[in-house]
Design a protein around this motif. Structure first.
Motif, PDB file in Angstrom:
ATOM      1  N   THR A   1     -18.343 -27.127  23.488  1.00 46.19           N
ATOM      2  CA  THR A   1     -19.689 -26.959  22.914  1.00 46.19           C
ATOM      3  C   THR A   1     -20.192 -28.251  22.286  1.00 46.19           C
ATOM      4  OG1 THR A   1     -19.020 -24.718  22.355  1.00 46.19           O
ATOM      5  CG2 THR A   1     -21.083 -25.515  21.390  1.00 46.19           C
TER       6      THR A   1
ATOM      7  N   ALA B   1     -25.515 -26.133  20.374  1.00 50.95           N
ATOM      8  CA  ALA B   1     -25.334 -25.176  19.271  1.00 50.95           C
ATOM      9  C   ALA B   1     -26.587 -25.125  18.405  1.00 50.95           C
ATOM     10  CB  ALA B   1     -24.126 -25.582  18.428  1.00 50.95           C
TER      11      ALA B   1
ATOM     12  N   VAL C   1     -18.019 -27.818  17.149  1.00 45.64           N
ATOM     13  CA  VAL C   1     -18.809 -28.534  18.161  1.00 45.64           C
ATOM     14  C   VAL C   1     -18.299 -29.953  18.333  1.00 45.64           C
ATOM     15  CG1 VAL C   1     -20.895 -27.204  17.603  1.00 45.64           C
ATOM     16  CG2 VAL C   1     -20.531 -29.483  16.578  1.00 45.64           C
TER      17      VAL C   1
END
Ligand code: SAM
Length: 256
Positions: free
Chosen positions: A176, A181, A222
């Motif tokens: 991610t 995000a 992330v």
């Protein structure tokens, strides 16, 4: 010529007062005179103002302003940086840059890999961090100064209730990306500017137990890409990515 902007320490509905280093600079270096125009931030609001008086008390000075019309102020980025305490000189550089980029608040945390002597000294360093944020806010012509919280242990911060989207920058994360995000949080929030909490690890990175704590407490891990960034570089790139997602959406009249 861009008008200088001052951040008042004391104010009421019609007036504001500068004291300390700002007043010294304005009174003695810039030789402020009654009637001089300036922009003054009072209580997070931005005003057109005029110098009403300049008073010297021995070495100290005080500049008193009459507040005229209220000006449109650009809001801070709705971002709290949860920064693991690390080498002070580099952390303070990151704090200054984060202020320039519009951060709303900085929450210093003691992580497992925060060096012991820094963890012990952090509490005494907060006033200096607040001064740095004040000066950087003035230089960046902000209409507010980011809040700098007292340092707490990471676990206490993670367990604090929050309605913000909670994101942890994790150097081991590979799937991610931060931007994805952020975009999902914006799409999912319905709010134009949802709030974010962004956690950045110390030089040694997050300990495995901390990665588990984040994962089990609803924080989203992330990546900022394949390269390992220094903590201050991670802070700046994260804020720049969020700013570009929140402020470059054609909603802010100042962005073409
Ligand atoms: N010691 C760690 C290592 O060598 O793997 C590096 C820690 S890095 C200097 C400090 C912090 O910056 C990390 O804990 C993380 O929060 C953030 N960071 C650095 N590079 C990153 C990346 N590529 N993706 C996400 N976060 C990153």
């Amino acid at each position: 010529m861009t008008r200088r902007r001052w951040i008042a320490e004391n104010w009421d509905e019609t007036s504001a007062t500068l004291t300390g280093a700002q007043a010294e600079h304005l009174a003695r270096v810039l030789r402020a005179e009654v009637g001089m125009e300036a922009e003054v931030v009072a209580g997070g609001r931005l005003f057109q103002a005029r110098v009403a008086s300049v008073t010297h008390f021995g070495e100290a000075s005080e500049v008193h302003f009459e507040l005229a019309s209220e000006l449109r102020a650009d809001p801070a980025l709705p971002v709290t940086l949860v920064m693991a305490v690390y080498k002070f000189d580099r952390m303070e550089w990151a704090l200054e840059k984060a202020t320039e980029l519009g951060v709303a608040a900085i929450a210093p945390v003691i992580a497992r890999r925060t060096e012991k002597h820094l963890a012990q000294a952090a509490g005494k360093r907060v006033e200096r961090w607040r001064r740095i944020a004040h000066e950087a806010s003035q230089q960046a012509r902000r209409a507010d100064v980011p809040a700098i919280d007292d340092p707490v242990f990471l676990t206490d911060r993670v367990n604090m209730p929050s309605t913000a989207s909670r994101i942890v920058l994790a150097e081991q994360e590979r799937t991610t990306a931060l931007r994805a995000a952020v975009e999902q949080a914006i799409a999912g929030s319905g709010a134009k500017r949802p709030a974010f909490e962004i956690a950045i690890g110390p030089e040694g990175g997050w300990a495995p137990a901390e990665e588990t704590l984040f994962a089990t407490s609803g924080w989203r891990a992330v990546s900022l890409g394949p390269r390992i960034l220094r903590a201050e570089t991670a802070a700046i790139s994260a804020l720049a990515i969020i700013a570009s997602s929140l402020e470059c959406r054609g909603e802010d009249s100042r962005v073409p």
